[in-house]
Design a protein around this motif. Sequence first.
Motif, short mmCIF file in Angstrom:
data_model
loop_
_atom_site.label_atom_id
_atom_site.label_comp_id
_atom_site.label_asym_id
_atom_site.label_seq_id
_atom_site.Cartn_x
_atom_site.Cartn_y
_atom_site.Cartn_z
N MET A 1 0.84 -1.19 0.00
CA MET A 1 0.00 0.00 0.00
C MET A 1 0.87 1.24 0.00
N LEU A 2 0.49 2.18 -0.84
CA LEU A 2 1.21 3.45 -0.92
C LEU A 2 0.29 4.56 -0.43
N CYS A 3 0.81 5.48 0.37
CA CYS A 3 0.02 6.61 0.85
C CYS A 3 0.57 7.91 0.29
N VAL A 4 -0.33 8.74 -0.21
CA VAL A 4 0.05 10.04 -0.77
C VAL A 4 -0.59 11.15 0.07
N PRO A 5 0.09 12.00 0.80
CA PRO A 5 1.52 11.87 1.06
C PRO A 5 1.80 10.97 2.26
N GLY A 6 0.75 10.54 2.98
CA GLY A 6 0.96 9.75 4.19
C GLY A 6 1.46 10.60 5.35
N ASN A 7 1.70 9.95 6.47
CA ASN A 7 2.20 10.65 7.66
C ASN A 7 3.04 9.65 8.45
N PRO A 8 3.62 10.04 9.56
CA PRO A 8 4.46 9.09 10.31
C PRO A 8 3.69 7.84 10.75
N GLY A 9 2.37 7.95 10.91
CA GLY A 9 1.57 6.78 11.28
C GLY A 9 1.52 5.77 10.16
N THR A 10 1.24 6.23 8.94
CA THR A 10 1.19 5.29 7.81
C THR A 10 2.59 4.76 7.51
N ALA A 11 3.61 5.59 7.71
CA ALA A 11 4.98 5.14 7.45
C ALA A 11 5.36 3.97 8.35
N ALA A 12 4.75 3.92 9.54
CA ALA A 12 5.11 2.87 10.51
C ALA A 12 4.35 1.57 10.27
N GLU A 13 3.36 1.59 9.38
CA GLU A 13 2.60 0.36 9.11
C GLU A 13 3.45 -0.60 8.29
N ALA A 14 3.28 -1.90 8.55
CA ALA A 14 4.17 -2.90 7.96
C ALA A 14 4.13 -2.91 6.44
N LYS A 15 2.93 -2.83 5.84
CA LYS A 15 2.85 -3.01 4.39
C LYS A 15 2.56 -1.69 3.67
N CYS A 16 3.07 -0.61 4.24
CA CYS A 16 2.69 0.70 3.75
C CYS A 16 3.94 1.53 3.46
N ARG A 17 3.90 2.29 2.38
CA ARG A 17 5.01 3.20 2.06
C ARG A 17 4.42 4.55 1.68
N ASN A 18 5.03 5.65 2.15
CA ASN A 18 4.56 6.99 1.82
C ASN A 18 5.23 7.47 0.53
N LEU A 19 4.45 8.20 -0.28
CA LEU A 19 5.01 8.86 -1.47
C LEU A 19 4.90 10.36 -1.24
N PRO A 20 6.03 11.07 -1.24
CA PRO A 20 6.00 12.50 -0.90
C PRO A 20 5.55 13.37 -2.07
N ILE A 21 4.31 13.14 -2.54
CA ILE A 21 3.77 14.03 -3.57
C ILE A 21 2.44 14.58 -3.06
N SER A 22 1.99 15.67 -3.67
CA SER A 22 0.74 16.28 -3.21
C SER A 22 -0.44 15.50 -3.78
N PRO A 23 -1.42 15.14 -2.92
CA PRO A 23 -2.61 14.45 -3.43
C PRO A 23 -3.44 15.34 -4.36
N LEU A 24 -3.16 16.63 -4.38
CA LEU A 24 -3.90 17.54 -5.27
C LEU A 24 -3.26 17.67 -6.64
N ASP A 25 -2.05 17.13 -6.77
CA ASP A 25 -1.31 17.22 -8.03
C ASP A 25 -1.68 16.01 -8.88
N ALA A 26 -2.77 16.16 -9.68
CA ALA A 26 -3.33 15.01 -10.39
C ALA A 26 -2.30 14.34 -11.29
N ALA A 27 -1.50 15.14 -12.02
CA ALA A 27 -0.55 14.56 -12.96
C ALA A 27 0.47 13.68 -12.23
N SER A 28 0.96 14.14 -11.08
CA SER A 28 1.93 13.35 -10.32
C SER A 28 1.30 12.09 -9.74
N VAL A 29 0.06 12.19 -9.28
CA VAL A 29 -0.62 11.03 -8.71
C VAL A 29 -0.84 9.98 -9.81
N VAL A 30 -1.27 10.43 -10.99
CA VAL A 30 -1.48 9.50 -12.11
C VAL A 30 -0.16 8.83 -12.48
#
Length: 392
Positions: free
Chosen positions: A1-30
């Motif tokens: 699971m990837l979280c955009v942008p996520g936070n330290p809580g999601t970063a600590a989850e076993a099967k989760c990785r944060n992506l440091p992009i803005s969830p409002l930036d549609a082109a980057s999310v796509v």
Amino acid sequence: MLCVPGNPGTAAEAKCRNLPISPLDAASVVAAAHAEGVSLVVIGPEAPLVAGVSDALRRSGLAVFGPNAAAARLEGSKAFAKEFMQRHGIPTAAYGRFTELAPALAFLAQQSLPIVVKADGLAAGKGVVIAETQAAAEEALQRFLAWGPVVIEEFLYGEEGSFIAIIADGQVLPLAGSQDHKRLGDGDQGPNTGGMGAYSPTPILDAAMSERVRREVMQPMARALQAEGLPYRGFLYAGLMITDSGPKVLEFNCRLGDPETQPLLMRLESDLFAVLQAAALGNPLPPALHWKPELALCVVLAAPGYPDAPQLGQAIRGLETTLDTATAKVFHAGTRTQDGGLVTAGGRVLGVTVLAPSISAAQAQAYALADKIRWPGMQLRHDIGWRARPRT
Ligand code: AMP
Ligand code: GLY
């Protein structure tokens, strides 16, 4: 699971990785979704829904859970939601919509007090004033009209409840009922917030009332969205006032509620991914979701100054002494790491959530856990769940 942008809580989850992009930036999310080869995108918050990030992801061929921008106006515009409900006979408070001061004042003069004044757009819980006097109503009206359209609405008496359903191409799959606590202070005093705590199940949404909400609100909404050519695959959240004459919609959100989600997820037994994927693909939904019978309760820990001017950047102490288990979890909202430690980074910082056999046990466990965590000026309510306690 990837979280955009996520936070330290999601970063600590076993099967989760944060992506440091803005969830409002549609082109980057796509681009990120394709690069990572994801099979499903779930849009959590309202801003990307209203901004059309779902539309962009769908156009690129991805399976998306979350409505397009056109349907997300149900949350993005109070006036759109009221007009939509009126067109389709969905129960809600009587209202008027205004863009000019003079006709709004004339309408106001004919209403009884208290009266509710709402700014049209997204306001994170700060665009609603319940005016006890004509002067307070006029003040809110002038302030909100400077931003855009305003809705003036009949004050409804009753008890509030939160009812969320998955809507997918006319199908309706309800979640369990829950109850939020919108006011900042104990005893429902003080300013409105995004929500200071929640629990599920709640007596106000018992089986009979939940069935009524499904029949009188959710099914007609699912049909109406289809009839208006607004395909909807996502959560639909109805903030309800349960009045003497039945449930009435105060607001719609096009997502899960915060903090309702924390107790709901503690209770959910069904496979959430499978259900969201089925909805996103337009496949048949299961007839019901399965829930643990216990009561789940979340107490929000907020920053000093919240909701008006939260003071951020304070070191969070004691969190390391808490341990996530199947019956207790501290969810992160507004946190960030700094110099190897955690600091506050939003008005609502943490959601202390427990699962217990009764409301009193849940309160005892949640507050014992909350007691371990601190920062200067930390705010919390001490009475989350009070309406569910046996009345003596
Ligand atoms: P909303 O953002 O529209 O849900 O409004 C925020 C809060 O204001 C609700 O949770 C209610 O507590 C209160 N509220 C909104 N509309 C009404 C109404 N028509 N009558 C009574 N209370 C309301
Ligand atoms: N708890 C209400 C909301 O998420 O807007």
